[in-house]
Scaffold this motif. Structure first.
Motif, short mmCIF file in Angstrom:
data_model
loop_
_atom_site.label_atom_id
_atom_site.label_comp_id
_atom_site.label_asym_id
_atom_site.label_seq_id
_atom_site.Cartn_x
_atom_site.Cartn_y
_atom_site.Cartn_z
N SER A 141 20.90 34.74 13.26
CA SER A 141 21.38 35.93 12.58
C SER A 141 22.48 35.57 11.59
O SER A 141 23.00 34.47 11.59
CB SER A 141 21.90 36.94 13.60
N GLY A 142 22.83 36.53 10.75
CA GLY A 142 23.90 36.31 9.79
C GLY A 142 23.39 35.60 8.54
O GLY A 142 22.19 35.58 8.24
N GLU A 143 24.33 34.99 7.81
CA GLU A 143 24.01 34.29 6.56
C GLU A 143 23.27 32.99 6.86
O GLU A 143 23.66 32.23 7.73
CB GLU A 143 25.31 34.01 5.80
N ILE A 144 22.17 32.77 6.14
CA ILE A 144 21.33 31.60 6.36
C ILE A 144 21.66 30.53 5.32
O ILE A 144 21.71 30.83 4.12
CB ILE A 144 19.84 31.97 6.27
N MET A 145 21.91 29.30 5.77
CA MET A 145 22.22 28.21 4.87
C MET A 145 20.95 27.72 4.18
O MET A 145 19.91 27.57 4.80
CB MET A 145 22.88 27.06 5.62
N ILE B 148 14.33 27.05 3.66
CA ILE B 148 14.55 28.28 2.88
C ILE B 148 15.35 27.99 1.62
O ILE B 148 16.24 27.13 1.61
CB ILE B 148 15.25 29.33 3.77
N ILE B 149 15.01 28.67 0.52
CA ILE B 149 15.69 28.50 -0.76
C ILE B 149 16.19 29.85 -1.25
O ILE B 149 15.88 30.90 -0.67
CB ILE B 149 14.75 27.87 -1.81
N SER B 150 16.96 29.83 -2.34
CA SER B 150 17.59 31.06 -2.83
C SER B 150 16.56 32.11 -3.21
O SER B 150 16.81 33.31 -3.09
CB SER B 150 18.49 30.75 -4.02
N GLU B 151 15.36 31.68 -3.67
CA GLU B 151 14.33 32.64 -4.05
C GLU B 151 13.79 33.43 -2.85
O GLU B 151 13.14 34.45 -3.02
CB GLU B 151 13.17 31.93 -4.75
N ASP B 152 14.04 32.96 -1.64
CA ASP B 152 13.56 33.65 -0.44
C ASP B 152 14.45 34.80 -0.02
O ASP B 152 14.10 35.56 0.89
CB ASP B 152 13.43 32.66 0.72
N ILE C 97 21.10 34.32 1.84
CA ILE C 97 21.04 32.86 1.84
C ILE C 97 22.28 32.32 1.13
O ILE C 97 22.60 32.72 0.00
CB ILE C 97 19.77 32.36 1.14
N ALA C 98 22.96 31.41 1.80
CA ALA C 98 24.13 30.74 1.21
C ALA C 98 23.67 29.44 0.60
O ALA C 98 23.05 28.61 1.26
CB ALA C 98 25.19 30.48 2.28
N GLU C 99 23.98 29.25 -0.70
CA GLU C 99 23.57 28.03 -1.38
C GLU C 99 24.46 26.88 -0.96
O GLU C 99 25.68 26.93 -1.10
CB GLU C 99 23.63 28.23 -2.89
N LYS C 100 23.84 25.81 -0.46
CA LYS C 100 24.59 24.65 0.02
C LYS C 100 25.36 23.99 -1.10
O LYS C 100 26.51 23.61 -0.95
CB LYS C 100 23.62 23.66 0.65
#
Length: 280
Positions: free
Chosen positions: A93-97, A139-143, A167-170
């Protein structure tokens, strides 16, 4: 009692039968899952349920009043209905890296059970996947976006509310940390440089002041030339020459030399005056 299977919101009639000869005014009692149904005692062998719902599902039995210890066999009333209370859960859950994986799971209540799950992304016409669980790997930002599922059985279908995937961008996170470190390092370097520069300016200003002070003292006679002869061996002829020049110097130069000598007693100054051309 006749067993029954009905759809939700239908009306149901239960009938109690017996092979015994009963008094015409015999009363009947009704039970659900072995417990008496409140206000169900009636002189009629018929018990009616109107607009049944899933809560009416259960095992029903009846008994003749006065012979409650001899109830009828239980019969099951089954109420069928389409999917409802459909929802989506996400793990983790929460923000996904960015670069990690996420699993969405669809849940729904129905009878008969849901036999088909379909996944959709909001504002995208085609479906994304099928099955009760939907996994997105690497997972990528487009998802990022809102996802929902559709649950369906032989009676109806039902959609869940949309769940937002953030999604948090690494790279952004690493870049932010790097920029922070660079700013701190540059701040330390800049502070050190400014400190050294101010010290240098202070030293340079003092030297400039001493030089200007000495030069200003010699402005009384621009023709005067100062020679530092401290530590130099002087021949008798040179000493005689210096003495001759000293005797010929003007009175307005003497205070200047004396003042210059006061600046540094360890230095011997000599003044040489340019010969003045006599006016005719």
């Amino acid at each position: 009692m006749d067993p029954t299977s009905v759809s939700e919101r239908e009306n149901v009639t239960l009938i109690c039968r017996t092979k015994c000869t009963l008094d015409p005014i015999t009363a009947y009692s009704w039970y659900k899952n072995g417990q008496p149904i409140p206000n169900s005692n009636t002189s009629s062998p018929v018990y009616s349920l109107f607009s049944v719902s899933s809560e009416d599902t259960g095992r029903y039995s009846c008994a003749v009043e006065g012979h409650e210890d001899l109830p009828s066999a239980e019969e099951t009333l089954t109420v069928t209905y389409g999917p409802r209370n459909t929802s989506v859960s996400v793990s983790p859950s929460g923000e996904i890296m960015e670069g990690s994986s996420v699993t969405l799971t669809c849940s729904s209540e129905s009878n008969p059970p849901v036999d088909k799950y379909t996944w959709y992304k909001k504002n995208v016409t085609s479906s994304k996947a099928s099955g009760q669980s939907y996994s997105i790997t690497n997972i990528i930002s487009e998802d990022r976006g809102e996802y929902y599922c559709e649950a369906e059985n032989t009676i109806a279908s039902n959609n869940s509310t949309a769940l937002m995937i953030i999604i948090a961008e690494k790279q952004t996170s690493v870049l932010t940390a790097a920029v922070g470190i660079i700013v701190v390092v540059l701040g330390v370097i800049l502070a050190s440089c400014l400190s050294g520069f101010m010290w240098f300016r202070k030293k340079a200003s003092k030297s400039t002041f001493d030089t200007r002070h000495t030069a200003d003292d010699g402005q009384g006679d621009s023709s005067a030339v100062y020679v530092n002869i401290s530590g130099m061996a002087m021949t008798p002829a040179a000493a005689q020459t210096v003495a001759t020049f000293d005797q010929e110097q003007d009175e307005d130069v003497q205070p200047t030399v004396e003042q210059a000598a006061e600046e540094d007693p360890s230095v011997l100054y000599s003044t040489v005056n340019k010969p003045r051309t006599k006016k005719t």
